[in-house]
Design a protein around this motif. Structure first.
Motif, PDB file in Angstrom:
ATOM      1  N   MET A  30      -6.763   0.379  -1.655  1.00  0.00           N
ATOM      2  CA  MET A  30      -5.349   0.718  -1.795  1.00  0.00           C
ATOM      3  C   MET A  30      -4.611   0.620  -0.469  1.00  0.00           C
ATOM      4  O   MET A  30      -3.471   0.241  -0.435  1.00  0.00           O
ATOM      5  CB  MET A  30      -5.187   2.135  -2.348  1.00  0.00           C
ATOM      6  CG  MET A  30      -5.631   2.290  -3.764  1.00  0.00           C
ATOM      7  SD  MET A  30      -4.381   1.530  -4.791  1.00  0.00           S
ATOM      8  CE  MET A  30      -5.095   1.729  -6.360  1.00  0.00           C
ATOM      9  N   ARG A  31      -5.286   0.993   0.631  1.00  0.00           N
ATOM     10  CA  ARG A  31      -4.624   0.942   1.936  1.00  0.00           C
ATOM     11  C   ARG A  31      -4.597  -0.477   2.506  1.00  0.00           C
ATOM     12  O   ARG A  31      -3.913  -0.733   3.484  1.00  0.00           O
ATOM     13  CB  ARG A  31      -5.338   1.865   2.920  1.00  0.00           C
ATOM     14  CG  ARG A  31      -5.026   3.321   2.673  1.00  0.00           C
ATOM     15  CD  ARG A  31      -5.630   4.236   3.726  1.00  0.00           C
ATOM     16  NE  ARG A  31      -5.580   3.808   5.105  1.00  0.00           N
ATOM     17  CZ  ARG A  31      -4.618   4.129   5.969  1.00  0.00           C
ATOM     18  NH1 ARG A  31      -3.604   4.850   5.564  1.00  0.00           N
ATOM     19  NH2 ARG A  31      -4.682   3.728   7.206  1.00  0.00           N
ATOM     20  N   THR A  32      -5.292  -1.386   1.886  1.00  0.00           N
ATOM     21  CA  THR A  32      -5.369  -2.749   2.398  1.00  0.00           C
ATOM     22  C   THR A  32      -4.025  -3.467   2.315  1.00  0.00           C
ATOM     23  O   THR A  32      -3.637  -4.173   3.235  1.00  0.00           O
ATOM     24  CB  THR A  32      -6.423  -3.549   1.614  1.00  0.00           C
ATOM     25  OG1 THR A  32      -7.644  -2.826   1.627  1.00  0.00           O
ATOM     26  CG2 THR A  32      -6.635  -4.906   2.223  1.00  0.00           C
ATOM     27  N   PHE A  33      -3.285  -3.283   1.230  1.00  0.00           N
ATOM     28  CA  PHE A  33      -2.016  -3.974   1.037  1.00  0.00           C
ATOM     29  C   PHE A  33      -0.981  -3.602   2.097  1.00  0.00           C
ATOM     30  O   PHE A  33      -0.369  -4.505   2.692  1.00  0.00           O
ATOM     31  CB  PHE A  33      -1.465  -3.737  -0.378  1.00  0.00           C
ATOM     32  CG  PHE A  33      -0.193  -4.482  -0.632  1.00  0.00           C
ATOM     33  CD1 PHE A  33      -0.208  -5.869  -0.781  1.00  0.00           C
ATOM     34  CD2 PHE A  33       1.023  -3.820  -0.686  1.00  0.00           C
ATOM     35  CE1 PHE A  33       0.962  -6.567  -1.002  1.00  0.00           C
ATOM     36  CE2 PHE A  33       2.195  -4.510  -0.900  1.00  0.00           C
ATOM     37  CZ  PHE A  33       2.163  -5.886  -1.067  1.00  0.00           C
ATOM     38  N   PRO A  34      -0.733  -2.310   2.387  1.00  0.00           N
ATOM     39  CA  PRO A  34       0.250  -1.997   3.445  1.00  0.00           C
ATOM     40  C   PRO A  34      -0.160  -2.537   4.816  1.00  0.00           C
ATOM     41  O   PRO A  34       0.686  -2.981   5.594  1.00  0.00           O
ATOM     42  CB  PRO A  34       0.297  -0.470   3.459  1.00  0.00           C
ATOM     43  CG  PRO A  34      -0.190  -0.044   2.117  1.00  0.00           C
ATOM     44  CD  PRO A  34      -1.171  -1.094   1.702  1.00  0.00           C
ATOM     45  N   ILE A  35      -1.444  -2.517   5.112  1.00  0.00           N
ATOM     46  CA  ILE A  35      -1.908  -3.044   6.402  1.00  0.00           C
ATOM     47  C   ILE A  35      -1.688  -4.559   6.460  1.00  0.00           C
ATOM     48  O   ILE A  35      -1.207  -5.094   7.458  1.00  0.00           O
ATOM     49  CB  ILE A  35      -3.392  -2.687   6.643  1.00  0.00           C
ATOM     50  CG1 ILE A  35      -3.527  -1.171   6.839  1.00  0.00           C
ATOM     51  CG2 ILE A  35      -3.946  -3.443   7.840  1.00  0.00           C
ATOM     52  CD1 ILE A  35      -4.951  -0.687   6.873  1.00  0.00           C
ATOM     53  N   LEU A  36      -2.003  -5.250   5.379  1.00  0.00           N
ATOM     54  CA  LEU A  36      -1.804  -6.692   5.309  1.00  0.00           C
ATOM     55  C   LEU A  36      -0.319  -7.039   5.422  1.00  0.00           C
ATOM     56  O   LEU A  36       0.059  -7.941   6.167  1.00  0.00           O
ATOM     57  CB  LEU A  36      -2.385  -7.246   4.006  1.00  0.00           C
ATOM     58  CG  LEU A  36      -2.231  -8.746   3.788  1.00  0.00           C
ATOM     59  CD1 LEU A  36      -2.994  -9.517   4.864  1.00  0.00           C
ATOM     60  CD2 LEU A  36      -2.708  -9.128   2.409  1.00  0.00           C
ATOM     61  N   LEU A  37       0.515  -6.305   4.715  1.00  0.00           N
ATOM     62  CA  LEU A  37       1.964  -6.536   4.760  1.00  0.00           C
ATOM     63  C   LEU A  37       2.507  -6.294   6.169  1.00  0.00           C
ATOM     64  O   LEU A  37       3.310  -7.084   6.677  1.00  0.00           O
ATOM     65  CB  LEU A  37       2.677  -5.640   3.746  1.00  0.00           C
ATOM     66  CG  LEU A  37       4.175  -5.858   3.589  1.00  0.00           C
ATOM     67  CD1 LEU A  37       4.459  -7.275   3.123  1.00  0.00           C
ATOM     68  CD2 LEU A  37       4.751  -4.858   2.607  1.00  0.00           C
ATOM     69  N   SER A  38       2.068  -5.241   6.824  1.00  0.00           N
ATOM     70  CA  SER A  38       2.498  -4.945   8.195  1.00  0.00           C
ATOM     71  C   SER A  38       2.061  -6.035   9.160  1.00  0.00           C
ATOM     72  O   SER A  38       2.813  -6.434  10.055  1.00  0.00           O
ATOM     73  CB  SER A  38       1.936  -3.599   8.656  1.00  0.00           C
ATOM     74  OG  SER A  38       2.433  -2.558   7.858  1.00  0.00           O
TER      75      SER A  38
END
Length: 103
Positions: free
Chosen positions: A1-9
């Motif tokens: 779940m935390r992968t998407f915000p990190i990837l987007l950032s």
């Protein structure tokens, strides 16, 4: 779940740091610039010739904006200097003009 915000950032940061610098000044919404292109000698500039190209939607570009065409248009035998003008509106319509001055 935390992968998407990190990837987007990471993608956003990479986009900001990569920049969009170009060798020519361009605007995203409108470009209207005139720039020197070349200078050869100090001659009188009694004659002026132009050559023009257009671009539509960045998909179709037509015309001949070469220095040779501008020289023929102005009946110039000795070139003093050359200017280049670009006008582009939202990438939809672009007009590019080469102007040659000389005798």
């Amino acid at each position: 779940m935390r992968t998407f915000p990190i990837l987007l950032s990471t993608v956003a940061l990479a986009a900001m740091l990569s920049g969009c610098a170009t060798p020519l000044p361009t605007g995203a919404i409108y470009t209207g610039v005139t720039m020197p292109s070349a200078a050869t000698a100090e001659l009188s500039t009694d004659k002026k010739g132009t050559a023009q190209c257009i671009s539509v939607l960045g998909l179709v570009a037509v015309g001949d904006c070469s220095i040779d065409t501008a020289v023929r248009d102005g009946g110039i035998t000795k070139i003093s200097h050359v200017d280049f003008r670009a006008k582009n509106i939202l990438g939809v319509y672009g007009q590019y003009t080469t102007t040659v001055y000389g005798d």
